[in-house]
Design an enzyme around this catalytic site. Structure first.
Site, short mmCIF file in Angstrom:
data_model
loop_
_atom_site.label_atom_id
_atom_site.label_comp_id
_atom_site.label_asym_id
_atom_site.label_seq_id
_atom_site.Cartn_x
_atom_site.Cartn_y
_atom_site.Cartn_z
N HIS A 54 0.83 -1.21 0.00
CA HIS A 54 0.00 0.00 0.00
C HIS A 54 0.87 1.27 0.00
CE1 HIS A 54 -2.98 3.02 0.95
NE2 HIS A 54 -2.17 3.43 1.91
N HIS A 62 1.28 4.95 -2.82
CA HIS A 62 1.56 6.38 -2.58
C HIS A 62 2.74 6.96 -3.36
CE1 HIS A 62 -1.26 7.33 0.65
NE2 HIS A 62 -1.01 6.14 1.19
N GLU A 85 -5.88 9.30 -0.30
CA GLU A 85 -6.21 7.87 -0.21
C GLU A 85 -7.27 7.42 -1.22
OE1 GLU A 85 -4.53 5.69 1.31
OE2 GLU A 85 -3.52 6.71 2.98
N SER A 137 -3.89 0.53 -4.54
CA SER A 137 -3.30 -0.68 -3.96
C SER A 137 -4.35 -1.75 -3.70
CB SER A 137 -2.53 -0.35 -2.67
OG SER A 137 -3.40 0.23 -1.71
FE FE Z 1 -2.14 5.29 2.79
#
Ligand code: FE
Ligand code: PHE
Length: 296
Positions: free
Chosen positions: A137, A142, A183, A202
């Site tokens: 993730h 990111h 997010e 993700s």
């Molecule tokens: Fe995150």
């Protein structure tokens, strides 16, 4: 989780970090020798599955970022190697951390263009859902967008805003902004809606759901509205907010939030699935399959 005293370390983090230690700022050397062949295989499985989904779903800035970073498909990447590309592109760097870290320390890292990445990877029996972030993730989701100069500046500004929000009672409002942009954000492009949120990028199932499903709302970005909107921790989002560009996001969030926090703090919170009269509705969700438990 914004106050250090509320910080509880989850089981898996304790297990993975047994015998390792971190600095007072929670950084640690990436323990490359801790990765097993099974860990690398998990990375390869997740990477292959997600990369296949990205064309036509992830935004171009993300796709350009992941290509330029030269993220390895079959081994867990070495942060030192990625940092050479990242540093050169935007001056950001990855730092290895044991797992979730206290909010004040997280903000401090972002404000200094350091992105904390959990060093360990999820277990093979739990490929799809995990309650806390792992390296897949944090890194795959990111880091590619931190190669983009405008987004890189946005995340740093967010970190500075976090340091400030603490004393202004704005942490919950600021956390929602992170949730609905960094997010779970979507972006409108000439080619159609695309994903930029790491929580989606993700996740295989949410990468499909957020764009293809009729269930969720898709609403135009609205800073004050987002800051009052509750969200889902435990399921797909009921509402996604759509930006037109990273420049729009950066400009909208540039002004001093101090007066904004004061002005909107007394306003009621908005349920995760609500549509309000002032909303720009790109898609009104059918609500099919929404959980009826309390929003976060
Ligand atoms: Fe995150
Ligand atoms: N402008 C915000 C403030 O004054 C900081 C911020 C920038 C927050 C970008 C989020 C994103 O607090």
């Amino acid at each position: 989780m914004n106050q250090a005293e509320e910080f509880v370390v989850p089981d898996i983090t304790v297990r993975k970090n047994a015998g390792l230690s971190h600095d007072t700022d929670y950084t640690m050397p990436q323990p490359l020798d801790r990765y097993t062949e099974a860990d690398h295989a998990t990375w390869a499985t997740l990477y292959a599955r997600q990369v296949a989904l990205l064309p036509g779903r992830a935004c171009d800035e993300y796709l350009e970022g992941i290509a330029a970073l030269q993220v390895s498909p079959d081994r867990i990447p070495d942060f030192g190697e990625l940092n050479q590309h990242l540093m050169a592109a935007t001056g950001w760097q990855l730092v290895a951390v044991p797992g979730l870290i206290p909010g004040d320390i997280f903000f401090e890292h972002l404000a200094n263009r350091r992105f904390p990445v959990t060093w360990w990877i999820r277990e093979p029996d739990n490929l799809d859902y995990l309650p806390e972030p792992d390296i897949f993730h944090d890194l795959f989701g990111h880091v590619p967008l931190l190669m983009n100069p405008v987004f890189a500046d946005y995340v740093q500004a967010y970190g500075k805003g976090g340091v400030k929000a603490d004393s202004l009672g704005g942490l919950d409002m600021l956390a929602r902004l992170y949730w609905f942009t960094v997010e779970f954000g979507l972006i409108n492009t000439p080619k159609g809606l695309r994903i930029y949120g790491a929580g989606i990028l993700s996740s295989s199932s949410e990468s499909h759901y957020c764009l293809d499903s009729d269930s969720p709302n898709r609403l135009g970005f609205d800073l004050q509205r987002i800051m009052k909107t509750r969200y889902r921790y435990d399921s797909f989002q009921k509402t996604y907010f759509v930006i037109d560009s990273f420049e729009q996001l950066f400009k909208a969030t540039e002004p001093d939030f101090a007066p904004l926090y004061a002005a909107i703090a007394p306003k009621p919170e908005i349920p995760a699935g609500a549509i309000l009269p002032g909303d720009t509705v790109l898609h009104q969700g059918t609500g099919e399959g929404w959980p009826d438990t309390e929003d976060a």
